[in-house]
Scaffold this motif. Structure first.
Motif, PDB file in Angstrom:
ATOM      1  N   PRO A   1      -9.101  14.456   7.832  1.00 21.23           N
ATOM      2  CA  PRO A   1      -9.778  15.161   8.925  1.00 21.23           C
ATOM      3  C   PRO A   1      -9.096  14.998  10.281  1.00 21.23           C
ATOM      4  CG  PRO A   1     -11.045  13.231   8.265  1.00 21.23           C
ATOM      5  CD  PRO A   1      -9.901  13.379   7.284  1.00 21.23           C
ATOM      6  N   GLU A   2      -8.308  13.955  10.446  1.00 23.29           N
ATOM      7  CA  GLU A   2      -7.629  13.747  11.716  1.00 23.29           C
ATOM      8  C   GLU A   2      -6.528  14.786  11.888  1.00 23.29           C
ATOM      9  OE1 GLU A   2      -7.798   8.903  11.705  1.00 23.29           O
ATOM     10  OE2 GLU A   2      -6.599   9.960  10.211  1.00 23.29           O
ATOM     11  N   GLU A   3      -6.418  15.335  13.078  1.00 23.69           N
ATOM     12  CA  GLU A   3      -5.352  16.290  13.340  1.00 23.69           C
ATOM     13  C   GLU A   3      -3.984  15.621  13.207  1.00 23.69           C
ATOM     14  OE1 GLU A   3      -3.807  19.048  17.019  1.00 23.69           O
ATOM     15  OE2 GLU A   3      -5.959  18.728  16.783  1.00 23.69           O
ATOM     16  N   ASP A   4      -3.907  14.396  13.681  1.00 23.16           N
ATOM     17  CA  ASP A   4      -2.687  13.604  13.633  1.00 23.16           C
ATOM     18  C   ASP A   4      -2.726  12.721  12.390  1.00 23.16           C
ATOM     19  OD1 ASP A   4      -0.511  11.927  14.078  1.00 23.16           O
ATOM     20  OD2 ASP A   4      -1.407  10.932  15.815  1.00 23.16           O
ATOM     21  N   LEU A   5      -1.736  12.837  11.523  1.00 19.36           N
ATOM     22  CA  LEU A   5      -1.694  12.017  10.320  1.00 19.36           C
ATOM     23  C   LEU A   5      -1.200  10.595  10.592  1.00 19.36           C
ATOM     24  CD1 LEU A   5      -0.354  14.619   7.738  1.00 19.36           C
ATOM     25  CD2 LEU A   5      -2.650  13.638   7.857  1.00 19.36           C
ATOM     26  N   GLY A   6      -0.824  10.312  11.821  1.00 23.69           N
ATOM     27  CA  GLY A   6      -0.317   8.990  12.176  1.00 23.69           C
ATOM     28  C   GLY A   6      -1.233   7.841  11.786  1.00 23.69           C
ATOM     29  N   PRO A   7      -2.534   7.912  12.082  1.00 25.07           N
ATOM     30  CA  PRO A   7      -3.418   6.815  11.678  1.00 25.07           C
ATOM     31  C   PRO A   7      -3.490   6.629  10.161  1.00 25.07           C
ATOM     32  CG  PRO A   7      -4.430   8.067  13.444  1.00 25.07           C
ATOM     33  CD  PRO A   7      -3.199   8.841  12.992  1.00 25.07           C
ATOM     34  N   ALA A   8      -3.494   7.713   9.401  1.00 21.81           N
ATOM     35  CA  ALA A   8      -3.495   7.600   7.939  1.00 21.81           C
ATOM     36  C   ALA A   8      -2.186   6.971   7.473  1.00 21.81           C
ATOM     37  CB  ALA A   8      -3.688   8.973   7.301  1.00 21.81           C
ATOM     38  N   GLU A   9      -1.109   7.347   8.111  1.00 19.28           N
ATOM     39  CA  GLU A   9       0.206   6.790   7.784  1.00 19.28           C
ATOM     40  C   GLU A   9       0.210   5.279   8.036  1.00 19.28           C
ATOM     41  OE1 GLU A   9       4.658   7.641   9.411  1.00 19.28           O
ATOM     42  OE2 GLU A   9       3.396   9.410   9.119  1.00 19.28           O
ATOM     43  N   ASP A  10      -0.347   4.876   9.157  1.00 19.33           N
ATOM     44  CA  ASP A  10      -0.410   3.443   9.467  1.00 19.33           C
ATOM     45  C   ASP A  10      -1.250   2.687   8.444  1.00 19.33           C
ATOM     46  OD1 ASP A  10       1.211   3.671  11.701  1.00 19.33           O
ATOM     47  OD2 ASP A  10      -0.479   3.813  13.099  1.00 19.33           O
ATOM     48  N   ARG A  11      -2.398   3.252   8.072  1.00 11.52           N
ATOM     49  CA  ARG A  11      -3.277   2.569   7.117  1.00 11.52           C
ATOM     50  C   ARG A  11      -2.598   2.392   5.769  1.00 11.52           C
ATOM     51  NH1 ARG A  11      -7.021   6.054   9.726  1.00 11.52           N
ATOM     52  NH2 ARG A  11      -6.925   7.541   8.006  1.00 11.52           N
ATOM     53  N   LEU A  12      -1.970   3.450   5.254  1.00 17.62           N
ATOM     54  CA  LEU A  12      -1.307   3.344   3.953  1.00 17.62           C
ATOM     55  C   LEU A  12      -0.131   2.366   4.027  1.00 17.62           C
ATOM     56  CD1 LEU A  12      -1.025   4.081   1.001  1.00 17.62           C
ATOM     57  CD2 LEU A  12       0.232   6.147   1.697  1.00 17.62           C
ATOM     58  N   THR A  13       0.611   2.412   5.102  1.00 17.93           N
ATOM     59  CA  THR A  13       1.731   1.476   5.252  1.00 17.93           C
ATOM     60  C   THR A  13       1.234   0.037   5.211  1.00 17.93           C
ATOM     61  OG1 THR A  13       3.018   3.051   6.538  1.00 17.93           O
ATOM     62  CG2 THR A  13       3.618   0.730   6.749  1.00 17.93           C
ATOM     63  N   LEU A  14       0.214  -0.270   6.003  1.00 20.73           N
ATOM     64  CA  LEU A  14      -0.304  -1.638   6.048  1.00 20.73           C
ATOM     65  C   LEU A  14      -0.861  -2.068   4.696  1.00 20.73           C
ATOM     66  CD1 LEU A  14      -2.027  -1.731   9.555  1.00 20.73           C
ATOM     67  CD2 LEU A  14       0.173  -2.748   8.873  1.00 20.73           C
ATOM     68  N   PHE A  15      -1.530  -1.138   4.003  1.00 24.40           N
ATOM     69  CA  PHE A  15      -2.048  -1.462   2.681  1.00 24.40           C
ATOM     70  C   PHE A  15      -0.910  -1.812   1.725  1.00 24.40           C
ATOM     71  CE2 PHE A  15      -2.720  -0.136  -1.669  1.00 24.40           C
ATOM     72  CZ  PHE A  15      -3.709  -1.026  -2.031  1.00 24.40           C
ATOM     73  N   LEU A  16       0.110  -0.971   1.673  1.00 29.51           N
ATOM     74  CA  LEU A  16       1.222  -1.204   0.748  1.00 29.51           C
ATOM     75  C   LEU A  16       1.990  -2.475   1.104  1.00 29.51           C
ATOM     76  CD1 LEU A  16       2.508   2.442   0.279  1.00 29.51           C
ATOM     77  CD2 LEU A  16       1.231   1.049  -1.374  1.00 29.51           C
ATOM     78  N   VAL A  17       2.183  -2.719   2.373  1.00 31.33           N
ATOM     79  CA  VAL A  17       2.856  -3.949   2.805  1.00 31.33           C
ATOM     80  C   VAL A  17       2.097  -5.158   2.275  1.00 31.33           C
ATOM     81  CG1 VAL A  17       3.221  -5.377   4.870  1.00 31.33           C
ATOM     82  CG2 VAL A  17       4.061  -3.017   4.815  1.00 31.33           C
TER      83      VAL A  17
END
Length: 123
Positions: A35-51
């Motif tokens: 739903p966010e216009e900017d995918l940046g926050p989703a990108e950050d969440r997935l990155t942190l999860f995978l890390v």
């Protein structure tokens, strides 16, 4: 050595996730799930999860608590078409990392398992 260290640490996961979301951004099936216009926050969440999952710092849990992946994805209808689209974009991202075959295989095995477990709608 952890998998996280073996693949190059956070930078590798940032590259992976960024490339993945480049595909999602133009995907008519997956983009509406963000739903966010900017995918940046989703990108950050997935990155942190995978890390965290692969042996890096536990920043994801510190910021968001337990991952609870299935619970966090319940609001979205995820059937086989969505799973296949997700895997298609992730496959491109994984291949572009150019990891050694054994590490790529471990990563891909996890993604296929995780994608299957997120399916919550019959075909």
């Amino acid at each position: 050595m952890t998998f996280y260290e073996a693949v190059g640490g956070e930078e590798t996961f940032r590259r992976l996730v960024h490339r993945f979301y480049e595909g999602v951004a133009d995907d008519p099936l997956l983009r509406p799930m963000y739903p966010e216009e900017d995918l940046g926050p989703a990108e950050d969440r997935l990155t942190l999860f995978l890390v965290q999952y692969w042996g890096g710092p536990s920043t994801y849990s510190q910021q968001r608590g337990h991952p609870r992946l299935r619970m966090r994805h319940v609001p979205f209808v995820i059937g086989e078409p969505e799973r296949e689209a997700w895997l298609r974009h992730m496959r491109v991202a994984v291949e572009e990392l150019g990891l050694p075959a054994d590490l790529e295989q471990m990563l891909w095995k996890y993604f296929t398992m995780a994608a299957k477990s997120m399916v919550n709608a019959p075909s």
